[in-house]
Each structure stands twice: as C-alpha cells, then as structure tokens.
Motif scaffolding. Structure first.
Motif, mmCIF file in Angstrom:
data_model
loop_
_atom_site.group_PDB
_atom_site.id
_atom_site.type_symbol
_atom_site.label_atom_id
_atom_site.label_comp_id
_atom_site.label_asym_id
_atom_site.label_seq_id
_atom_site.Cartn_x
_atom_site.Cartn_y
_atom_site.Cartn_z
ATOM 1 N N THR A 7 0.844 -1.194 0.000
ATOM 2 C CA THR A 7 0.000 0.000 0.000
ATOM 3 C C THR A 7 0.876 1.240 0.000
ATOM 4 O OG1 THR A 7 -0.130 0.246 2.414
ATOM 5 C CG2 THR A 7 -1.694 -1.266 1.370
ATOM 6 N N ASN A 8 0.282 2.366 -0.266
ATOM 7 C CA ASN A 8 1.024 3.627 -0.283
ATOM 8 C C ASN A 8 0.783 4.403 1.004
ATOM 9 O OD1 ASN A 8 2.742 5.554 -1.353
ATOM 10 N ND2 ASN A 8 1.134 6.590 -2.515
ATOM 11 N N VAL A 9 0.679 3.666 2.106
ATOM 12 C CA VAL A 9 0.477 4.263 3.424
ATOM 13 C C VAL A 9 1.529 3.682 4.364
ATOM 14 C CG1 VAL A 9 -1.106 4.533 5.370
ATOM 15 C CG2 VAL A 9 -1.995 4.553 3.029
ATOM 16 N N ASN B 81 -8.583 -0.225 9.438
ATOM 17 C CA ASN B 81 -9.534 0.860 9.191
ATOM 18 C C ASN B 81 -8.801 2.148 8.833
ATOM 19 O OD1 ASN B 81 -11.755 -0.741 9.721
ATOM 20 N ND2 ASN B 81 -11.964 -0.066 11.838
ATOM 21 N N ALA B 82 -7.750 2.455 9.599
ATOM 22 C CA ALA B 82 -7.018 3.690 9.366
ATOM 23 C C ALA B 82 -6.375 3.704 7.980
ATOM 24 C CB ALA B 82 -5.947 3.871 10.445
ATOM 25 N N VAL B 83 -5.809 2.574 7.578
ATOM 26 C CA VAL B 83 -5.149 2.499 6.268
ATOM 27 C C VAL B 83 -6.170 2.605 5.144
ATOM 28 C CG1 VAL B 83 -3.849 0.982 4.719
ATOM 29 C CG2 VAL B 83 -3.154 1.217 7.114
ATOM 30 N N LYS B 84 -7.315 1.921 5.289
ATOM 31 C CA LYS B 84 -8.335 1.938 4.234
ATOM 32 C C LYS B 84 -8.821 3.347 3.926
ATOM 33 C CE LYS B 84 -11.001 -1.247 6.097
ATOM 34 N NZ LYS B 84 -12.152 -2.175 6.298
ATOM 35 N N VAL C 293 -0.068 6.488 9.055
ATOM 36 C CA VAL C 293 -0.910 6.115 10.194
ATOM 37 C C VAL C 293 0.012 6.004 11.411
ATOM 38 C CG1 VAL C 293 -2.317 4.291 11.223
ATOM 39 C CG2 VAL C 293 -2.656 4.930 8.823
ATOM 40 N N THR C 294 -0.327 6.700 12.471
ATOM 41 C CA THR C 294 0.546 6.767 13.638
ATOM 42 C C THR C 294 -0.106 6.129 14.852
ATOM 43 O OG1 THR C 294 1.504 8.845 12.840
ATOM 44 C CG2 THR C 294 1.842 8.312 15.165
ATOM 45 N N GLY C 295 0.631 5.246 15.502
ATOM 46 C CA GLY C 295 0.201 4.659 16.759
ATOM 47 C C GLY C 295 1.054 5.204 17.888
ATOM 48 N N ILE D 251 -4.469 5.508 17.764
ATOM 49 C CA ILE D 251 -4.130 5.323 16.353
ATOM 50 C C ILE D 251 -4.795 6.439 15.572
ATOM 51 C CG2 ILE D 251 -4.371 3.813 14.345
ATOM 52 C CD1 ILE D 251 -4.203 1.445 16.230
ATOM 53 N N GLU D 252 -3.975 7.174 14.819
ATOM 54 C CA GLU D 252 -4.454 8.366 14.123
ATOM 55 C C GLU D 252 -4.101 8.293 12.644
ATOM 56 O OE1 GLU D 252 -4.321 13.240 14.723
ATOM 57 O OE2 GLU D 252 -3.058 11.926 15.942
ATOM 58 N N ASP D 253 -5.074 8.625 11.808
ATOM 59 C CA ASP D 253 -4.820 8.667 10.370
ATOM 60 C C ASP D 253 -5.033 10.076 9.851
ATOM 61 O OD1 ASP D 253 -7.590 9.114 9.380
ATOM 62 O OD2 ASP D 253 -7.972 7.104 10.154
ATOM 63 N N GLN D 254 -4.759 10.262 8.571
ATOM 64 C CA GLN D 254 -4.879 11.573 7.928
ATOM 65 C C GLN D 254 -5.930 11.529 6.824
ATOM 66 O OE1 GLN D 254 -0.729 11.867 6.816
ATOM 67 N NE2 GLN D 254 -0.218 12.997 8.679
#
Length: 204
Positions: A38-40, A70-73, A81-83, A96-99
């Motif tokens: 993936t590109n994450v 979920n965060a990656v999707k 994605v940061t934990g 866990i935080e995504d952008q």
C-alpha cells in the motif's frame, strides 16, 4: 462472525503477563510488512519505560489489526498512520491516528453496532460491521474503553487498565493453544479488506 461472539463475552479471556510497548511494537512491525504494497506508512511511538499488565494477547492483537486496517483503508495515498502508547499508574492508552477524511456523523452513530455498516455495501472499504464491535469488546475485557475523535483525520483511542493479576489462572505463553489464522500470515488475514488480491496469489 464466530469471533464476534467469542470476544463479546461468551468465552473467558485468556490472560498472560504482557509488556505492552514491545507487544504493540511487534504488531505494528508485522502490520507494516503486510501493508508494504500500500502507499500508506505506519509509525509507532511509546515510552522507553516498560508498561506491564495482564492481557489477552490474541484479543488485543485482533483489535489493533482492526484499528490499523480501518485507518489504512481511509487514509490518503502517501500519508502515515501513527500509533502511540502512553500510560499513567492506572491506565495505558493506545491511540491510532490517520490523515483521512474522517468519519461522517451519521456513520459514527452506528460505528459500534454489530452488522451495521455505512454507506452501501458497494463501498469495498466497509466490512461486515464487526471490526469496531471487536475493538470495543477487547477494550472492555481489559478494563478500558474506546474513544473516537475527529481531527484533520480520525483518532481512535483504546484504553487498557494496568492490572497485575485477576481471578483465575494466567495462561502461560509457552502453552498458547492454536493459531486463529490456521498457520497463515496473521497480517494478510486481518488486512484482507485492505490489500489487493495480488497480495494473496502466492498463498492460493
């Protein structure tokens, strides 16, 4: 679906003495390897001070994989994605935080309802509506809760009580029974809704 029943109270948790920093670090490392196509990207941060508690490792592992998946999707290509694991004397908290674009308000209202999914089934990013139910159940059996915050993306925090012992017998890691993946790569199983079909061609 069987796991949904297992982790919502029908089976007693199997606790082991666990150091949470290294445990979650290992999960994130395995997740990064599984998500390499993936590109994450994934990052994990925790204190240098060990955080010991008792935990049902398999249950927590499934919960973290669900949160990461979920965060990656819903993340934008090229984002991270940061934990982050923090703790005080009584509680540990994995955030866990995504952008991504965040979760719509009408979806938030049913996020923890079993088999409820939004939007329509045509959107392949949405599963059976079980993931967050498993996450909330995992937090509950560890004396914690799950909180959702909308920032520039989405931040999900799962708290875990720091406990040294519980009634009953602790399971020895050396006697851990079975493998819920049937011997397959755990990341590939948990990220089946995230990864392209080509990721599984060698396993078919």
């Amino acid at each position: 679906m069987a796991d949904a029943e297992r982790y919502t109270g029908l089976n007693a948790p199997s606790y082991e003495n666990t150091e949470l920093c290294s445990f979650f670090q290992e999960i994130f490392e395995k997740a990064q390897n599984s998500l390499s196509s993936t590109n994450v990207s994934l990052q994990f941060h925790c204190s240098a001070t060990p955080i010991f508690t008792i935990a049902d490792r398999e249950c927590l592992e499934r919960a973290v994989y669900n949160l990461v998946s979920n965060a990656v999707k819903f993340s934008k290509p090229g984002s991270c994605v940061t934990g982050r694991l923090t703790a005080n004397r009584k509680m540990a908290c994995l955030t866990i935080e995504d952008q991504g674009d965040g979760i719509a308000p009408h979806v938030q209202s049913t996020l923890f309802h079993r088999y409820m999914r939004e939007p329509a089934i045509e959107d392949s990013r949405f599963g059976l509506g079980l993931g967050m139910t498993l996450v909330r159940s995992a937090a509950a059996i560890h004396g914690g809760t799950v909180l959702l915050e909308q920032t520039e993306g989405t931040r999900v925090s799962m708290s875990i009580a720091i406990r040294k012992q519980v009634p009953g017998t602790l399971r020895s890691p050396k006697l851990r029974i079975g493998d819920y993946t049937g011997g397959r790569d755990q990341g590939l199983l948990e990220f089946s809704e995230t990864l392209p079909v080509s990721s599984y061609e060698q396993d078919i």
